[in-house]
Design a protein around this motif. Structure first.
Motif, short mmCIF file in Angstrom:
data_model
loop_
_atom_site.label_atom_id
_atom_site.label_comp_id
_atom_site.label_asym_id
_atom_site.label_seq_id
_atom_site.Cartn_x
_atom_site.Cartn_y
_atom_site.Cartn_z
N GLY A 33 21.35 55.57 31.74
CA GLY A 33 22.25 56.57 31.17
C GLY A 33 23.42 56.86 32.09
O GLY A 33 24.57 56.97 31.65
N ARG A 34 23.14 57.01 33.38
CA ARG A 34 24.22 57.23 34.35
C ARG A 34 25.16 56.03 34.42
O ARG A 34 26.38 56.20 34.47
N ALA A 35 24.58 54.84 34.40
CA ALA A 35 25.40 53.63 34.46
C ALA A 35 26.34 53.55 33.25
O ALA A 35 27.50 53.19 33.38
N ARG A 36 25.83 53.90 32.07
CA ARG A 36 26.66 53.86 30.86
C ARG A 36 27.78 54.89 30.93
O ARG A 36 28.92 54.61 30.54
N THR A 37 27.48 56.06 31.43
CA THR A 37 28.45 57.16 31.43
C THR A 37 29.69 56.82 32.26
O THR A 37 30.80 57.20 31.90
N PHE A 38 29.49 56.08 33.35
CA PHE A 38 30.60 55.83 34.28
C PHE A 38 31.30 54.49 34.04
O PHE A 38 32.08 54.06 34.89
N ARG A 39 31.04 53.84 32.90
CA ARG A 39 31.64 52.53 32.66
C ARG A 39 33.16 52.60 32.68
O ARG A 39 33.82 51.87 33.42
N TRP A 40 33.72 53.47 31.87
CA TRP A 40 35.18 53.49 31.76
C TRP A 40 35.87 54.15 32.95
O TRP A 40 36.97 53.72 33.35
N PRO A 41 35.32 55.20 33.57
CA PRO A 41 35.93 55.68 34.82
C PRO A 41 36.04 54.58 35.88
O PRO A 41 37.04 54.47 36.59
N ILE A 42 35.00 53.75 35.97
CA ILE A 42 35.05 52.64 36.93
C ILE A 42 36.06 51.59 36.47
O ILE A 42 36.76 50.97 37.29
N GLY A 43 36.20 51.40 35.15
CA GLY A 43 37.23 50.50 34.64
C GLY A 43 38.63 50.97 35.01
O GLY A 43 39.47 50.16 35.42
N PHE A 44 38.88 52.27 34.89
CA PHE A 44 40.18 52.80 35.28
C PHE A 44 40.40 52.67 36.79
O PHE A 44 41.54 52.46 37.25
N ALA A 45 39.32 52.80 37.56
CA ALA A 45 39.44 52.60 39.01
C ALA A 45 39.86 51.17 39.31
O ALA A 45 40.66 50.93 40.24
N ALA A 46 39.35 50.21 38.54
CA ALA A 46 39.76 48.81 38.72
C ALA A 46 41.24 48.63 38.47
O ALA A 46 41.95 47.94 39.23
N LEU A 47 41.75 49.26 37.41
CA LEU A 47 43.18 49.17 37.11
C LEU A 47 44.00 49.83 38.21
O LEU A 47 45.09 49.35 38.56
N PHE A 48 43.49 50.92 38.78
CA PHE A 48 44.19 51.59 39.88
C PHE A 48 44.31 50.66 41.09
O PHE A 48 45.37 50.56 41.72
N PHE A 49 43.20 49.96 41.44
CA PHE A 49 43.23 49.05 42.57
C PHE A 49 44.22 47.91 42.34
O PHE A 49 44.93 47.49 43.26
N LEU A 50 44.27 47.40 41.11
CA LEU A 50 45.22 46.33 40.81
C LEU A 50 46.66 46.83 40.93
O LEU A 50 47.53 46.12 41.45
N ALA A 51 46.92 48.04 40.43
CA ALA A 51 48.27 48.61 40.53
C ALA A 51 48.65 48.82 42.00
O ALA A 51 49.78 48.53 42.41
N LEU A 52 47.70 49.32 42.79
CA LEU A 52 47.94 49.51 44.22
C LEU A 52 48.26 48.17 44.89
O LEU A 52 49.15 48.09 45.74
N ASN A 53 47.54 47.14 44.47
CA ASN A 53 47.75 45.82 45.04
C ASN A 53 49.16 45.32 44.75
O ASN A 53 49.84 44.76 45.63
N ILE A 54 49.61 45.51 43.52
CA ILE A 54 50.94 45.04 43.14
C ILE A 54 52.03 45.79 43.90
O ILE A 54 53.04 45.21 44.31
N LEU A 55 51.80 47.08 44.15
CA LEU A 55 52.84 47.91 44.74
C LEU A 55 52.94 47.78 46.25
O LEU A 55 54.05 47.78 46.81
N VAL A 56 51.83 47.69 46.96
CA VAL A 56 51.88 47.77 48.42
C VAL A 56 51.32 46.55 49.14
O VAL A 56 51.30 46.52 50.37
N SER A 57 50.84 45.55 48.43
CA SER A 57 50.22 44.41 49.11
C SER A 57 51.26 43.51 49.77
O SER A 57 52.45 43.56 49.44
N GLU A 58 50.79 42.67 50.69
CA GLU A 58 51.63 41.71 51.37
C GLU A 58 51.27 40.30 50.91
O GLU A 58 50.13 40.02 50.58
N GLU A 59 52.26 39.43 50.92
CA GLU A 59 52.06 38.07 50.45
C GLU A 59 51.49 37.20 51.57
O GLU A 59 51.93 37.25 52.71
N LEU A 60 50.49 36.39 51.22
CA LEU A 60 49.88 35.47 52.16
C LEU A 60 49.47 34.22 51.41
O LEU A 60 48.76 34.29 50.40
N PHE A 61 49.93 33.05 51.89
CA PHE A 61 49.63 31.76 51.24
C PHE A 61 50.07 31.76 49.77
O PHE A 61 49.40 31.22 48.91
#
Length: 596
Positions: free
Chosen positions: A270-298
């Motif tokens: 039940g707990r795992a189901r409840t947090f599915r989409w909050p964790i999905g939004f966290a994934a999108l946040f990490f990707l956005a952070l990556n695009i904005l502040v990451s450095e290029e390598l290889f």
């Protein structure tokens, strides 16, 4: 003095002989470790769990083996009811962590009833003794009590009864110790830090084993494979960055802690189901952070530097992507949920394309195909997705020149040995020079080439430890995949089955791209080998993905992510209310014992 010098020379020669013999022993130990793990995973008995029964009008009954079951006429249903008026997939029966059962109609032609009341796709809670009516056919529902379930679970075979996990850990400890001796024998300035790192790794491994045994867990095959591969990764780090061994062990410990935490988190569906989409939004946040502040390598923008540590957010997004993509059975037959997941996947892959991380984009897309097929069972959806990906891939090749160059070099690396094929030609040469038994840990030369300890790590393993250990590392990941497939049919919930299958699929795709890419069998995409490639983000991600695999193991007392059945139902002496002791609490209760 001459005698002393001769003794020193004799000891040196004796030590050289020991190293030579150990170089031959290491592959045998690797085979032994893998054999014991695979034999225990795939050959020991697997008795399914039983949660209740469906009784038929003729007096026969069929066991309910999952928390989520499909009832219908199709042979693929969990409960097959051979009656022409019943739909192929007629109704769904689900259970939650509290033991409550819910019945759903999933678009049947002739309807579903529970105790005479109509059931729709919103579901109706049923209890032991309820009558389920499908197209006029009355079925009895029997839910097992805790006492009945306990009596069934006590006759199930526990893993580790025939292949002792403690003995396997001892063999693995010997394997790790020999690796440490090899690296320390080079007598470099970092010998002490290398020795401490390997010792700390062994301590962490045995602490985990003792903790799990203290709570009556006996299945360690999955962890044994992960520890074996992580030991190879530690050997790679000792060769390429011996000055950072302490950091590597800290990151390894962080991965194991995350593995335990995520396993504990998944205990509550039940707990795992409840947090599915909050964790999905966290994934999108990490990707956005990556695009904005990451450095290029290889060529890829996929690195963030914090306090001396380099992080790859996309590695952590893998964990969240699988978590958000999984679903329980009651959500699978609602079409809009699949469309939301498709949209979520499209955003993730598009973000990776903007970051020029072509290899990770392939991994995400292939994992999307696995999850979408498991959620829908619709090949048309998968074919449409593949067609769209083909068009997107063509556009990427046109827009990103460096990706097009990798495809142009594919199969022709020897023609461009000092240009686009530089890394693959060196990897092929190094792998060939290692032979079956390798040159010895730390004694190769490939580690001087850029990305040899990440994208070309398979060739580095073959060079230093030999082709036999290299093949064992591949077979270890394949063994995890076979284990997940074997467990899929006995999974409690679709959520656990989907997460485990997606996690091991992601590992298999990484394995194929890393090994075949470095050997020029596939285009060179620059992805890591699970557990073995150096890099903290990748290592932590792999241990977290392992928690999904562990959650799919429903053997008796095998997984710490599965709660053990409560042995006693007692009355609280203070307020006379019934309660169930914790699943790890196996004390005898002398007062107030009640069985129903």
């Amino acid at each position: 003095m001459d005698v002393l010098l001769s003794l020193i020379d004799f000891d040196g020669e004796l030590f050289s002989v020991f190293l030579s013999i150990s170089r031959l022993i290491l592959p045998l130990l690797a085979i032994w470790i893998l054999f014991r793990s695979v034999r225990s995973m795939l050959r020991e008995r697997y008795e399914p769990e039983i949660w209740g029964y469906i009784s038929f009008p003729d007096g026969s009954r069929m066991p309910i083996r999952h928390w989520e079951c499909i009832l219908g006429r199709s042979k693929s249903c969990d409960i097959v009811i051979d009656h022409p008026a019943i739909s192929r997939s007629h109704a769904a029966l689900t259970r939650n962590d509290k033991g409550e059962w819910t019945l759903y109609d999933i678009g049947s032609k002739s309807g579903t009833e529970a105790d005479g009341d109509e059931v729709n796709n919103e579901g109706t809670i049923i209890a032991d003794g309820s009558v389920i009516t499908l197209a006029g056919v009355d079925l009895g529902f029997i839910s097992l009590t805790d006492k009945e379930r306990l009596s069934l679970s006590e006759v199930r075979t526990e893993p580790g009864r025939y292949i002792r996990p403690g003995a396997t850990f001892m063999i693995l400890t010997l394997f790790i110790t020999i690796l440490a001796v090899f690296h320390c024998s080079l007598e470099g300035e970092h010998s002490t830090s290398i020795a401490f790192a390997f010792a700390a790794f062994i301590i962490i491994m045995w602490c985990y084993y003792l903790i799990m045994r203290s709570i009556r867990r006996t299945g360690f095959e999955v962890e044994t494979i992960a520890f074996f591969l992580s030991a190879l990764g530690l050997s790679v780090a000792a060769t390429s960055v011996p000055e950072d061994m302490s950091k590597q062990v800290i990151l390894l410990g962080a991965g194991i802690i995350l593995f335990i935490f995520l396993g504990w988190w998944l205990r509550d569906l039940g707990r795992a189901r409840t947090f599915r989409w909050p964790i999905g939004f966290a994934a999108l946040f990490f990707l956005a952070l990556n695009i904005l502040v990451s450095e290029e390598l290889f060529g890829a923008r996929n690195w963030i530097y914090i306090a001396g540590f380099s992080l790859q957010p996309s590695e952590f997004v893998k964990i969240a992507y699988i978590y958000a993509g999984a679903a329980t059975l009651d959500r699978l037959f609602i079409g809009r949920n699949l469309y939301l997941f498709i949209g979520f996947s499209a955003v993730c892959v598009l973000a990776l394309a903007l970051m020029s991380d072509f290899g990770t984009a392939i991994i995400f897309f292939a994992t999307f195909l696995v999850i979408s097929f498991m959620r829908s069972g619709n090949l048309a959806t998968v074919i449409l997705a593949i067609s769209s990906a083909g068009i997107a891939g063509f556009l990427m090749l046109s827009i990103k020149p460096y990706i097009a160059n990798r495809f142009a070099n594919w199969g022709h690396v020897w023609e461009f040995a000092n240009e686009g094929g530089y890394q693959q030609t060196r990897a092929l040469s190094a792998a060939a020079s290692g032979g079956l038994f390798g040159m010895g840990a730390g004694k190769g030369w490939l580690h001087k080439i850029v990305a040899s300890d990440t994208d070309m790590v398979f060739a580095l393993i073959c060079e230093e430890l030999g082709l036999i250990i290299g093949i064992c590392s591949i077979l270890a990941i394949i063994a995890l995949a076979a284990f997940v497939v074997k467990n899929a049919s006995s999974g409690r919930s679709a959520f656990y089955v989907i997460t485990a299958t997606a996690a091991v699929s992601m590992m298999m795709i990484q394995l194929g791209l890393n090994v075949f890419g470095s050997l020029d069998i596939l285009p060179f995409t620059g992805v890591t080998f699970p557990f073995v490639s150096r890099g903290g983000s990748s290592l932590i991600s792999c241990w977290a993905l392992l928690a999904y695999i562990k959650a799919g193991d429903t053997r008796q007392n095998a997984s710490f992510t599965i709660k053990l059945p409560s042995r006693r139902r007692v009355f609280n002496d203070y307020n006379d209310e019934e309660y169930y002791p914790d699943d790890e609490d196996y004390e005898d209760y002398s007062e107030g014992e009640v069985w129903e």
